[in-house]
Design an enzyme around this catalytic site. Structure first.
Site, short mmCIF file in Angstrom:
data_model
loop_
_atom_site.label_atom_id
_atom_site.label_comp_id
_atom_site.label_asym_id
_atom_site.label_seq_id
_atom_site.Cartn_x
_atom_site.Cartn_y
_atom_site.Cartn_z
N TYR A 117 1.00 -1.06 0.15
CA TYR A 117 0.01 -0.04 0.02
C TYR A 117 0.81 1.28 -0.06
CZ TYR A 117 0.98 0.87 4.96
OH TYR A 117 1.40 1.03 6.27
N LYS B 62 6.63 -1.94 1.66
CA LYS B 62 5.53 -1.24 2.28
C LYS B 62 4.33 -2.15 2.31
CE LYS B 62 3.19 3.13 3.15
NZ LYS B 62 3.34 3.11 4.95
N GLU C 287 12.47 2.48 13.71
CA GLU C 287 11.41 3.45 13.22
C GLU C 287 10.14 3.41 14.29
OE1 GLU C 287 10.00 2.85 9.29
OE2 GLU C 287 10.14 0.54 9.56
N LEU D 231 11.27 1.44 6.52
CA LEU D 231 10.67 1.86 5.41
C LEU D 231 11.31 3.13 4.99
CD1 LEU D 231 8.26 1.29 3.49
CD2 LEU D 231 7.08 3.11 4.81
N1 PDD Z 1 3.01 5.22 7.24
N2 PDD Z 1 7.71 3.82 8.54
C1 PDD Z 1 6.48 3.16 8.57
C2 PDD Z 1 6.55 1.72 9.19
C3 PDD Z 1 5.30 3.70 7.98
O1 PDD Z 1 4.38 2.92 7.80
C4 PDD Z 1 5.46 5.02 7.50
C5 PDD Z 1 4.14 5.63 6.85
C6 PDD Z 1 6.54 5.69 7.63
C7 PDD Z 1 6.75 7.12 6.95
O2 PDD Z 1 6.80 6.87 5.58
P1 PDD Z 1 6.16 8.19 4.66
O3 PDD Z 1 6.69 9.59 4.89
O4 PDD Z 1 6.23 7.67 3.40
O5 PDD Z 1 4.91 8.39 4.95
C8 PDD Z 1 7.68 5.16 8.14
C9 PDD Z 1 1.84 5.61 6.45
C10 PDD Z 1 1.47 7.13 6.71
C11 PDD Z 1 0.70 4.92 7.10
O6 PDD Z 1 0.80 3.71 7.42
O7 PDD Z 1 -0.46 5.41 7.39
#
Ligand code: PDD
Length: 283
Positions: A33, A148, A181, A206
């Site tokens: 996703y 992801k 993270e 990620l």
């Molecule tokens: N989450 N690390 C993880 C495990 C994440 O699921 C996300 C993003 C990030 C940050 O990535 P980005 O800057 O590309 O959003 C880091 C999204 C927002 C979610 O799961 O809703």
């Protein structure tokens, strides 16, 4: 106004949107996703998100449900139908519908679902002005956190633990005691010398798009960042802590495991970076 979802070629009322019970996303969490922010009608980091979606599919040998061009058209239509000017678009691809069996099906067609929702920049701003708390928890995830994937059980358990502790996020730490993270965010800190630190990307985290965009903005402003892992101990003794994600943007952290960071107020560097990022999104 009722929300509209896109499901495998059709735009349907959100409440009626459904996938088959033998969709492999439902059966096996065999899916990937993306969550993409939209601010004042502008999609933020679209290329990065689309590239990462394709990378996730490739790593899992999953067929793309359509080419990037048509997908971008569907994304815009979902935003238009839901009248989203500021919000988030959610894209999910799974390996499709097939009788339940672990190996990849021979002839399944990848499923594609998209939804969009409105969010408020003002609400995010209010949260940032106060700052949030995080807890630290062991990272119990697999070795491909760079993908992801919709398999999010460890992330959900970590976030629930944070919620029960009255915190906003759980920062996970690896076997060496280093922060990987957050459950849905990337982690950053500023040490007592004022050095900005965030973990380099590899399979353990990620590669956040917000993280990458902020790194680029920092480079443009000649602001130095150390790309290295940092320990839970360093985090607790940091001058400042903040997190980044598509839904939280740059969010100051003022408490780690119940103890204040600095004077318990959002730090000056975190707040400056938040403003720099807000300007980037709005211009
Ligand atoms: N989450 N690390 C993880 C495990 C994440 O699921 C996300 C993003 C990030 C940050 O990535 P980005 O800057 O590309 O959003 C880091 C999204 C927002 C979610 O799961 O809703």
């Amino acid at each position: 106004m009722s929300r509209i979802a896109y499901v495998n070629g059709q735009y349907v009322p959100h409440g009626e949107a459904a996938v088959h019970i033998e969709d492999r996303g439902y059966q096996f969490a065999d899916g990937v996703y993306e969550v993409i922010p939209i601010v004042n009608g502008k999609m933020i980091g679209e290329k990065g998100h689309i590239d990462r979606l394709w990378r996730s599919m490739n790593e899992l040998k999953m067929d793309a449900p359509m080419d990037p061009g048509p997908m971008k058209i569907v994304m815009r239509e979902v935003l238009r139908l839901n009248k989203v000017e500021t919000g988030l678009i959610y894209i999910q691809v799974t390996r499709g519908v097939a009788p339940r069996d672990h190996p990849f099906p021979d002839d399944a067609i990848s499923s594609l679902v998209m939804t969009a929702k409105k969010t408020s920049l003002e609400a995010a701003e209010k949260k940032a002005e106060k700052g949030v708390g995080v807890i630290t928890v062991p990272d119990i995830r697999w070795e491909r956190c760079d993908i992801k994937s919709v398999s999010l059980l460890p992330n959900i358990l970590a976030k629930q633990q944070a919620k029960e502790a009255g915190a906003y996020e759980a920062f996970q730490y690896d076997e060496d005691g280093n922060i990987t993270e957050g459950s849905s965010t990337n982690a950053w800190m500023v040490d007592q010398d004022g050095t900005l630190i965030t973990r380099p990307t590899n399979n353990s985290i990620l590669a956040g798009i917000t993280r990458a965009e902020l790194l680029e903005l920092l480079e443009q402003k000649n602001m130095k960042v150390e790309l290295r892992a940092f320990s839970v101990e360093e985090l607790r003794n940091a001058r400042e802590v903040f997190l980044t994600s598509s839904s939280a943007y740059v969010q100051p952290v003022v408490e780690v495991d119940g103890k204040p960071i600095g004077n318990g107020q959002p730090g000056s560097i975190s707040s400056e970076l938040r403003h720099i990022f807000k300007d980037f999104m709005q211009n």
